[in-house]
Scaffold this active site. Structure first.
Site, PDB file in Angstrom:
ATOM      1  N   ASP A  16       0.861  -1.172   0.000  1.00 40.60           N
ATOM      2  CA  ASP A  16       0.000   0.000   0.000  1.00 40.60           C
ATOM      3  C   ASP A  16       0.913   1.243   0.000  1.00 40.60           C
ATOM      4  OD1 ASP A  16      -2.299   1.702   0.480  1.00 40.60           O
ATOM      5  OD2 ASP A  16      -1.658   1.772   2.579  1.00 40.60           O
ATOM      6  N   ASP A  18      -0.103   5.054   0.954  1.00 41.93           N
ATOM      7  CA  ASP A  18      -0.291   6.024   2.038  1.00 41.93           C
ATOM      8  C   ASP A  18      -0.256   5.327   3.398  1.00 41.93           C
ATOM      9  OD1 ASP A  18      -0.920   8.448   0.405  1.00 41.93           O
ATOM     10  OD2 ASP A  18      -2.551   7.174  -0.289  1.00 41.93           O
ATOM     11  N   ARG A  66     -11.741   6.954  -3.193  1.00 47.15           N
ATOM     12  CA  ARG A  66     -12.272   8.207  -2.667  1.00 47.15           C
ATOM     13  C   ARG A  66     -13.811   8.226  -2.579  1.00 47.15           C
ATOM     14  NH1 ARG A  66     -10.441  12.364  -6.534  1.00 47.15           N
ATOM     15  NH2 ARG A  66      -8.392  11.449  -6.145  1.00 47.15           N
ATOM     16  N   SER A 141      -5.255   5.472  -4.262  1.00 47.43           N
ATOM     17  CA  SER A 141      -5.015   6.868  -4.615  1.00 47.43           C
ATOM     18  C   SER A 141      -4.808   7.056  -6.111  1.00 47.43           C
ATOM     19  CB  SER A 141      -3.777   7.377  -3.871  1.00 47.43           C
ATOM     20  OG  SER A 141      -3.432   8.659  -4.348  1.00 47.43           O
ATOM     21  N   ASN A 143      -3.403   9.654  -7.113  1.00 49.12           N
ATOM     22  CA  ASN A 143      -2.199  10.498  -7.164  1.00 49.12           C
ATOM     23  C   ASN A 143      -0.921   9.693  -6.942  1.00 49.12           C
ATOM     24  OD1 ASN A 143      -3.926  12.845  -7.251  1.00 49.12           O
ATOM     25  ND2 ASN A 143      -4.244  12.560  -5.073  1.00 49.12           N
ATOM     26  N   ASP A 199      -1.712  -0.614   6.050  1.00 50.54           N
ATOM     27  CA  ASP A 199      -1.961   0.015   7.352  1.00 50.54           C
ATOM     28  C   ASP A 199      -3.445   0.221   7.612  1.00 50.54           C
ATOM     29  OD1 ASP A 199      -2.206   2.026   5.363  1.00 50.54           O
ATOM     30  OD2 ASP A 199      -1.955   3.569   6.901  1.00 50.54           O
TER      31      ASP A 199
HETATM   32 MG   LIG Z   1      -2.873   3.151   3.653  1.00 50.75          MG
END
Ligand SMILES: [Mg+2]
Length: 250
Positions: A16, A18, A66, A141, A143, A199
């Site tokens: 992952d 972020d 999102r 994401s 981005n 996470d």
């Molecule tokens: Mg994450």
């Protein structure tokens, strides 16, 4: 694969972004809180119940695409908005509009504050690659590429399944396992031969339902129990711990 803290059958690592590779999970949490609190205040007045950037973020938003995050959190407050389209302006009262408002804030924060990687993760990725394992970045994401380029880490991954690729391939996002499964397929391994590094609770759920060989929960915020409850095989605070884990996981 004892020196990597992984079972011997593992041939690929799916990371992952972020909160695992970069310290951007806190940026996302802050942007969601700003977005949802403004939305709730306008809708419900001064007595609104604010977005909880720990509990609400972990349960309804973290790790999900999102629009799914918007829809899932608002549903938890009994609110349903029209979907709109991904091109909706950030002031549209739609699921996509609210999501785009949040994305605008994230990009602003990243632009002004920059992106910091977790050094322990970068060291770990270099070690697994040196050991001949394949690597993928798997993020909801849209981005992802910009974030990876900003920390000069694009070359650390053999394939990338992010929000953009998932949309192109019509893959449902986390907590569904499809994006991780697509990454394993791209790398030419089975789910049993791949490890998921996540996470988010939604990421743990994806790891479990996809029957991956190993699931590593990365605990940045003191939610180790929840990560185990959602399917982690092991929980670490930093991936570098796996490099020194006595005896590893095998
Ligand atoms: Mg994450």
């Amino acid at each position: 694969m004892k020196e990597l803290g992984l079972p011997p059958e593992i041939l690929a690592c799916l990371f992952d972004l972020d909160g695992v590779v970069t310290k951007t999970a806190v940026v996302h949490a802050a942007a969601w809180k700003e977005t949802f609190d403004a939305f709730l205040r306008e809708r419900e007045g001064a007595g609104y119940r604010p977005f909880d950037s720990a509990a609400d973020y972990d349960e309804y938003v973290d790790g999900r695409p999102r629009a799914d995050g918007v829809r899932t959190f608002l549903a938890s407050r009994g609110i349903e908005l029209p979907e709109g389209t991904p091109d909706d302006p950030p002031d549209a009262q739609t699921v996509n509009g609210v999501g785009n408002r949040k994305n605008q804030l994230v990009l602003e924060k990243i632009r002004t504050e920059g992106v910091q990687p977790y050094d322990g993760t970068l060291r770990y990725i270099e070690a697994v690659r040196a050991a001949g394992l394949k690597t993928a970045i798997v993020s909801s994401s849209a981005n992802t590429l910009d974030v990876l380029r900003s920390i000069d880490a694009e070359h650390l991954f053999d394939t990338r399944i992010d929000g953009v690729v998932a949309r192109e391939r019509a893959l449902p996002g986390k907590p569904h396992p499809d994006t991780f499964l697509a990454a394993a397929r791209d790398l030419g391994v089975t789910a049993e031969q791949a490890t998921v590094f996540e996470d988010a609770l939604a990421g743990m759920d994806a790891g479990r339902s996809g029957h991956f060989g190993y699931v590593v929960g990365v605990d940045r915020v003191g939610q180790s129990d929840a990560l185990y409850a959602h399917g982690a095989d092991v929980v670490v605070k930093d991936l570098a711990e796996l490099l020194t884990a006595p005896g590893g996981a095998a």
